[in-house]
Design a protein around this motif. Structure first.
Motif, PDB file in Angstrom:
ATOM      1  N   VAL A  78       1.025  -1.452   0.473  1.00  0.00           N
ATOM      2  CA  VAL A  78      -0.347  -0.041   0.033  1.00  0.00           C
ATOM      3  C   VAL A  78       0.759   1.519   0.178  1.00  0.00           C
ATOM      4  O   VAL A  78       2.079   1.143   0.268  1.00  0.00           O
ATOM      5  N   TYR A  79       0.489   2.736  -0.557  1.00  0.00           N
ATOM      6  CA  TYR A  79       0.878   3.528  -1.074  1.00  0.00           C
ATOM      7  C   TYR A  79       0.368   4.954  -0.162  1.00  0.00           C
ATOM      8  O   TYR A  79      -0.549   4.903  -0.300  1.00  0.00           O
ATOM      9  N   LEU A  80       1.433   5.539   0.046  1.00  0.00           N
ATOM     10  CA  LEU A  80       0.990   6.817   0.203  1.00  0.00           C
ATOM     11  C   LEU A  80       1.302   8.177   0.087  1.00  0.00           C
ATOM     12  O   LEU A  80       2.750   8.289   0.012  1.00  0.00           O
ATOM     13  N   GLN A  81       0.694   8.611  -1.572  1.00  0.00           N
ATOM     14  CA  GLN A  81       1.855   9.533  -2.002  1.00  0.00           C
ATOM     15  C   GLN A  81       0.976  10.803  -0.811  1.00  0.00           C
ATOM     16  O   GLN A  81      -0.224  11.640  -1.001  1.00  0.00           O
ATOM     17  N   MET A  82       2.235  11.689  -0.849  1.00  0.00           N
ATOM     18  CA  MET A  82       2.155  12.828  -0.251  1.00  0.00           C
ATOM     19  C   MET A  82       2.424  13.817  -0.989  1.00  0.00           C
ATOM     20  O   MET A  82       3.486  13.503  -1.651  1.00  0.00           O
ATOM     21  N   ASN A  83       1.708  14.985  -1.130  1.00  0.00           N
ATOM     22  CA  ASN A  83       1.733  16.306  -2.065  1.00  0.00           C
ATOM     23  C   ASN A  83       2.219  17.394  -1.509  1.00  0.00           C
ATOM     24  O   ASN A  83       1.082  17.109  -0.802  1.00  0.00           O
ATOM     25  N   SER A  84       2.285  18.521  -2.118  1.00  0.00           N
ATOM     26  CA  SER A  84       2.174  19.704  -1.133  1.00  0.00           C
ATOM     27  C   SER A  84       2.546  19.439   0.394  1.00  0.00           C
ATOM     28  O   SER A  84       1.659  20.665   1.331  1.00  0.00           O
ATOM     29  N   LEU A  85       3.163  19.138   0.886  1.00  0.00           N
ATOM     30  CA  LEU A  85       3.652  18.965   1.691  1.00  0.00           C
ATOM     31  C   LEU A  85       3.942  20.063   2.922  1.00  0.00           C
ATOM     32  O   LEU A  85       4.341  21.510   1.945  1.00  0.00           O
ATOM     33  N   LYS A  86       3.325  19.877   3.923  1.00  0.00           N
ATOM     34  CA  LYS A  86       3.236  20.904   4.869  1.00  0.00           C
ATOM     35  C   LYS A  86       4.354  20.822   5.779  1.00  0.00           C
ATOM     36  O   LYS A  86       4.525  19.952   6.490  1.00  0.00           O
TER      37      LYS A  86
END
Length: 115
Positions: A78-86
Motif C-alpha cells: 500500500v502506498y501513501l502519495q503525499m503532495n504539497s507537503l506542509k
C-alpha cells in the motif's frame, strides 16, 4: 502473524512530495482496511486515511486533496502519495491493519517537512 514494513520517509521542503510504501506479509488475506496513521512529536497518533474494498479510500480533512492512498495487490503493498507537503505534516507515519481482534502496526517511517 502479520508483518508490516514502511519505507520512503525522509526530509523534504514545504511544497514537496514523498511516497511512502508499506509492504505486508504473513496471513493478511487482503489489503482491505489497510490504514496510514501518523504521530507528530507531543501529539496523539491520528488516522491519515484508509483503503477498502474496490479501492475505496477515505482521508482525514487535513490531508484531503493532497494525499492519495493506493495499493498493488500483487506486491502486497500500500502506498501513501503525499503532495504539497506542509511543516505540520512532519510526523512518524505508520501503516496499520486490523484482523479480527488484533491490530498490526509497522515500526514507522519519519517524514520531516522543512519550512
Amino acid at each position: 502473524q502479520v508483518q508490516l514494513v514502511e519505507s520512503g520517509g525522509g526530509l523534504v521542503q514545504a511544497g514537496g512530495s514523498l511516497r511512502l510504501s508499506c509492504v505486508a506479509s504473513g496471513r493478511i488475506f487482503s489489503l482491505n482496511g489497510m490504514g496510514w496513521y501518523r504521530q507528530a512529536p507531543g501529539k496523539q497518533r491520528e488516522l491519515v486515511g484508509s483503503i477498502y474494498t474496490a479501492g475505496i479510500t477515505n482521508y482525514a480533512d487535513s490531508v484531503k486533496g493532497r494525499f492519495t492512498i493506493s495499493r498493488d495487490n500483487a506486491k502486497n503493498t500500500v502506498y501513501l502519495q503525499m503532495n504539497s507537503l506542509k511543516p505540520e505534516d512532519t510526523a512518524v507515519y505508520y501503516c496499520h491493519l486490523a484482523r479480527g481482534n488484533l491490530d498490526y502496526w509497522g515500526e514507522g517511517t519519519l517524514v520531516t517537512v522543512s519550512s
